[in-house]
Design an enzyme around this catalytic site. Structure first.
Site: not given
Length: 311
Positions: A229, A258, A276
Site C-alpha cells: 500500500r 490513487e 495498482h
C-alpha cells in the site's frame, strides 16, 4: 422489509459485480446513487478494501451486518470498530499472492536492469554502440529484504531465491518456520539489503514506516519495490531521495493517493510505475469476486462466512 435483501456496492470500480449479485436474487444499491430507503435496508457491503469506509457513512446503514472486501487488503475498514457493532468483515486472503509476487519481480527486474529506460532509448532512436559498455549489476547474489512475510512476501522470496538472490525479511511477528533470517528491525533490514520489497499488510502501525531513514539505508545503489500500500512509504521522502540520488531506483504499483497525479512523477528519475494492477489478472480476479459473492450468500443465509479477517 424489501422483497429482496439489499446489497450495497461501495465504489464504481465494483459495478461489474452488479449482474452477478442480481443473479443471486439481491437488490443492488450503489453508493454513488444511494437512496435513503436503500441505506436503511442494506444488509451487506461489497467493498474495495483500500478505500476508506467512513464511520459517518456506516452509521447511515443501520441493518448492515457484513463488509465483504473483494481485495486481500482491508486497510480502509476499521475492523475492530465494525465488529464492535456486530458487522463481520471478510477479504480475499491469499487469492492473488502469486500474481502480486510476479508483478513485484517484474518491477524489480525492469527497474534494476533499466528495461523501461532501454525501451525508450530504442524507440526514440537513441541507441548508440557505447551504451552496452556501461552495464548494470546483475541480480544473482544481490540481497533482497522483504518487509512482511505473509503469502505475498513468501511468494516474492521464493521467486527471488530462484534468481540466486539472498533473502532476509522483517515483520512484527516472528515466524519460526520461515527458512529465511529475520532482521532485528526494518531499518536493519534496509541497511543489509540491495533491494527492499514492501509486501506487508497496511495498518496504522506501519503508516510511513519506510521513512527517510529507511530509504537512505537502502541507499544510492539500492532499490525499493512497493506492491503493498502507498501509505507504508513516505512518498515525499522517496521522491526527494530519487531526485537527489540518495536512493538509486524504485518500482511502485501503489501510491499515497490513487490515482496518483501524473505531474508528481514527471521529473522523477529511475522509477518504474504501474497503476495498482499487481493483483489483478484474469486468474485472480474471478477467484476474488467469487469468494466475495460466496461470503455475501453465506452471510445472508445465516451461515459462517468463508474468509473472515483475522482478529
Amino acid at each position: 422489509m424489501p422483497a429482496k435483501p439489499v446489497v450495497l456496492l461501495s465504489h464504481q470500480m465494483l459495478s461489474p459485480m452488479q449482474p452477478a449479485l442480481e443473479g443471486q436474487g439481491y437488490e443492488v444499491a450503489r453508493r454513488w446513487d444511494l437512496t435513503p430507503e436503500q441505506a436503511a435496508q442494506a444488509r451487506a457491503v461489497v467493498h474495495a478494501g483500500e478505500i476508506a469506509l467512513e464511520p459517518e457513512f456506516l452509521a447511515t446503514l443501520p441493518m448492515l451486518g457484513l463488509i465483504a472486501c473483494v481485495s486481500v487488503g482491508y486497510d480502509g475498514v476499521n475492523v475492530p470498530a465494525a465488529r464492535a457493532k456486530g458487522i463481520e468483515v471478510t477479504h480475499a486472503k491469499g487469492l492473488n499472492a502469486d500474481d502480486v509476487a510476479d508483478h513485484a519481480m517484474g518491477l524489480l527486474i525492469a527497474g534494476w536492469r533499466n528495461i523501461v529506460v532501454g525501451d525508450g532509448v530504442v524507440r526514440a532512436g537513441g541507441w548508440r554502440d557505447g551504451d552496452r559498455m556501461g552495464p548494470r549489476a546483475g541480480l544473482r547474489g544481490r540481497k533482497v529484504g522483504i518487509m512482511g512475510l505473509g503469502a505475498i512476501g513468501e511468494a516474492v522470496a521464493v521467486r527471488a531465491q530462484a534468481f540466486g538472490m539472498e533473502i532476509a525479511w522483517w515483520g512484527p511477528r516472528a515466524k519460526p518456520d520461515a527458512p529465511w533470517p529475520r532482521a532485528e528491525n526494518l531499518l536493519a533490514l534496509a541497511q543489509a539489503s540491495d533491494i527492499l520489497v514492501v509486501a506487508s499488510r497496511a495498518d496504522e502501525s506501519n503508516r510511513r514506516a519506510v521513512d527517510r531513514a529507511v530509504i537512505e539505508a537502502v541507499g544510492p545503489r539500492g532499490m525499493i519495490v512497493n506492491v503493498a500500500r502507498g501509505s507504508i512509504i513516505d512518498e515525499d521522502a522517496l521522491i526527494a531521495a530519487l531526485k537527489d540520488g540518495r536512493l538509486g531506483r524504485a518500482g511502485l504499483d501503489v501510491f499515497e493517493t490513487e490515482p496518483t497525479p501524473a505531474a508528481r512523477w514527471a521529473d522523477v528519475p529511475n522509477v518504474v510505475l504501474t497503476p495498482h494492477t499487481a493483483g489483478g489478472t484474469v486468474d485472480s480476479i474471478p477467484r476474488m469476486v467469487g469468494q466475495a459473492l460466496e461470503n455475501v450468500r453465506l452471510f445472508l443465509a445465516g451461515e459462517p462466512v468463508m474468509s473472515p479477517v483475522s482478529a
